[in-house]
Design an enzyme around this catalytic site. Sequence first.
Site, PDB file in Angstrom:
ATOM      1  N   GLU A   1       0.948  -2.746   1.446  1.00 47.98           N
ATOM      2  CA  GLU A   1       1.474  -3.878   0.702  1.00 47.98           C
ATOM      3  C   GLU A   1       0.640  -3.993  -0.553  1.00 47.98           C
ATOM      4  O   GLU A   1      -0.504  -3.525  -0.609  1.00 47.98           O
ATOM      5  CB  GLU A   1       1.409  -5.161   1.536  1.00 47.98           C
ATOM      6  CG  GLU A   1       0.134  -5.970   1.399  1.00 47.98           C
ATOM      7  CD  GLU A   1      -1.064  -5.302   2.060  1.00 47.98           C
ATOM      8  OE1 GLU A   1      -0.872  -4.473   2.964  1.00 47.98           O
ATOM      9  OE2 GLU A   1      -2.194  -5.613   1.646  1.00 47.98           O
TER      10      GLU A   1
ATOM     11  N   SER B   1     -15.944  -1.503 -11.601  1.00 52.22           N
ATOM     12  CA  SER B   1     -15.007  -1.064 -10.557  1.00 52.22           C
ATOM     13  C   SER B   1     -13.744  -0.409 -11.101  1.00 52.22           C
ATOM     14  O   SER B   1     -13.112   0.394 -10.428  1.00 52.22           O
ATOM     15  CB  SER B   1     -14.637  -2.250  -9.655  1.00 52.22           C
ATOM     16  OG  SER B   1     -14.170  -3.337 -10.439  1.00 52.22           O
TER      17      SER B   1
ATOM     18  N   LYS C   1     -10.424   2.207  -6.142  1.00 48.13           N
ATOM     19  CA  LYS C   1      -9.448   2.211  -5.051  1.00 48.13           C
ATOM     20  C   LYS C   1      -9.100   3.613  -4.561  1.00 48.13           C
ATOM     21  O   LYS C   1      -8.767   3.810  -3.400  1.00 48.13           O
ATOM     22  CB  LYS C   1      -8.181   1.476  -5.480  1.00 48.13           C
ATOM     23  CG  LYS C   1      -8.385  -0.035  -5.553  1.00 48.13           C
ATOM     24  CD  LYS C   1      -7.077  -0.766  -5.814  1.00 48.13           C
ATOM     25  CE  LYS C   1      -7.200  -2.250  -5.547  1.00 48.13           C
ATOM     26  NZ  LYS C   1      -8.015  -2.937  -6.573  1.00 48.13           N
TER      27      LYS C   1
HETATM   28  C1  LIG Z   1      -8.622  -4.166  -6.597  1.00 46.62           C
HETATM   29  C2  LIG Z   1      -9.749  -4.256  -7.524  1.00 46.62           C
HETATM   30  C3  LIG Z   1     -10.870  -5.075  -7.289  1.00 46.62           C
HETATM   31  C4  LIG Z   1     -10.968  -6.008  -6.112  1.00 46.62           C
HETATM   32  O1  LIG Z   1     -11.039  -5.403  -4.875  1.00 46.62           O
HETATM   33  P1  LIG Z   1     -12.391  -5.294  -4.005  1.00 46.62           P
HETATM   34  O2  LIG Z   1     -11.900  -4.901  -2.667  1.00 46.62           O
HETATM   35  O3  LIG Z   1     -13.062  -6.630  -4.022  1.00 46.62           O
HETATM   36  O4  LIG Z   1     -13.219  -4.255  -4.648  1.00 46.62           O
HETATM   37  C5  LIG Z   1     -11.914  -5.055  -8.175  1.00 46.62           C
HETATM   38  N1  LIG Z   1     -11.872  -4.285  -9.297  1.00 46.62           N
HETATM   39  C6  LIG Z   1     -10.817  -3.496  -9.573  1.00 46.62           C
HETATM   40  C7  LIG Z   1     -10.842  -2.681 -10.822  1.00 46.62           C
HETATM   41  C8  LIG Z   1      -9.726  -3.460  -8.705  1.00 46.62           C
HETATM   42  O5  LIG Z   1      -8.686  -2.669  -9.000  1.00 46.62           O
END
Ligand SMILES: *Cc1c(COP(=O)(O)O)cnc(C)c1O
Length: 399
Positions: free
Chosen positions: A107, A378, A85
Amino acid sequence: MQSLGHFGKFGGIFVSELLMPALEELEAGYLKYRQDPNFKKELKKLLTDYAGRPTPLYFAQNLSKQLGAKIYLKREDLLHGGAHKTNNTLGQGLLAKMMGKKELLAETGAGQHGFATAMIGALLGLKVKIFMGSKDVERQHVNVLRMQMCGAEVIPINFGSQTLKDALNEALRYWVANSQNTAYVLGTVAGPHPYPSMVRDFQKIIGIEAKRQLKKSKNQLPTHVVACVGGGSNAMGIFWPFIPLKKIKLIGVEPAGEGLNTEKHGATLTKGSPGCLHGSLSYVLQDKDGQIKEAHSISAGLDYPGVGPEHAFLKESNRADYVSVTDKEALEAMQNLAKIEGIIPALESAHALAYLPKLIKNLGPKTKKEACILVNISGRGDKDMEYVSRFLTFENPTI
Ligand SMILES: *Cc1c(COP(=O)(O)O)cnc(C)c1O
């Protein structure tokens, strides 16, 4: 950026007239600054020195052995803030600053995007307002504290469902009235144009780096790229440089929304249909009257009833495949990676990992041998520990 933000029939702008001037100003700003050498230089510097890019690409030796095919992990969990993010909030924050804005607005549901925005507001000296449903404020108390620690003002929304949906409406209302000084920071590749293209552009560094790293160390391209899909930003980011290379399989993994909590569904692309949500045409979870259904996932970050329009396009054009895994499979994958690699992935990322056994099982012997699977981790799982502890049993429990 595609003209007017259309991806095939998906995308576009479906919002109230009141929002148009703010969106047009944002599009103009983005088109101008993304070419601007100063903006590019400053963003690159912050991504490197502040956020810690490039993130490592790790050959997961133990997992590869366990599952019988080569697996590489792109370690966005090691990015400052603990997830991908930061790439997006840094980009949108810097853009806001260069456009002369004084305040960031966002938000948040689970609080992760709110925190990523608060972090960048502190860094760039911009005020931050975070709208959050009061139920979420209660549920995500630690994230609220993290936002406040960075100087953000968290505004609880006490009416309606008291969750993300009402926080979003309230934040948009505030933006319409204050767009002269305020930038709206959207957390994923959804919403009206220019957000889906802009957020993807800020996240595509994940895929560009991974491609370069694999080329450099193995002189190879991946055969499969796998990522979890909530709104779709980490997946779009890692897919992006591979989209023109048609032989490479792109796989998005959604929560099936079954298992630990039944009756609700989270798999927007596997179970949803085309429809409008939050300002663009994409896939949404809706009933036969077009009412949006509530999403469910064990991981709050995937708990969103829509998905970015570019994913809807990749699905309908058969360029990417979308599959789903259950809460239980995600939990097992999370625990497995921790146990054999010493990496605790976010529950969201664990969805991508949970699909690997099925994927690999279905490959022929020759394909399996040649397979080179790139998986986006992610984010890191520390934020989920307290929550998942109630579902787990440990080999060596405390006495
Ligand atoms: C917010 C988040 C997601 C989901 O968001 P995408 O927009 O689909 O990437 C996935 N993994 C993590 C670690 C997140 O914080």
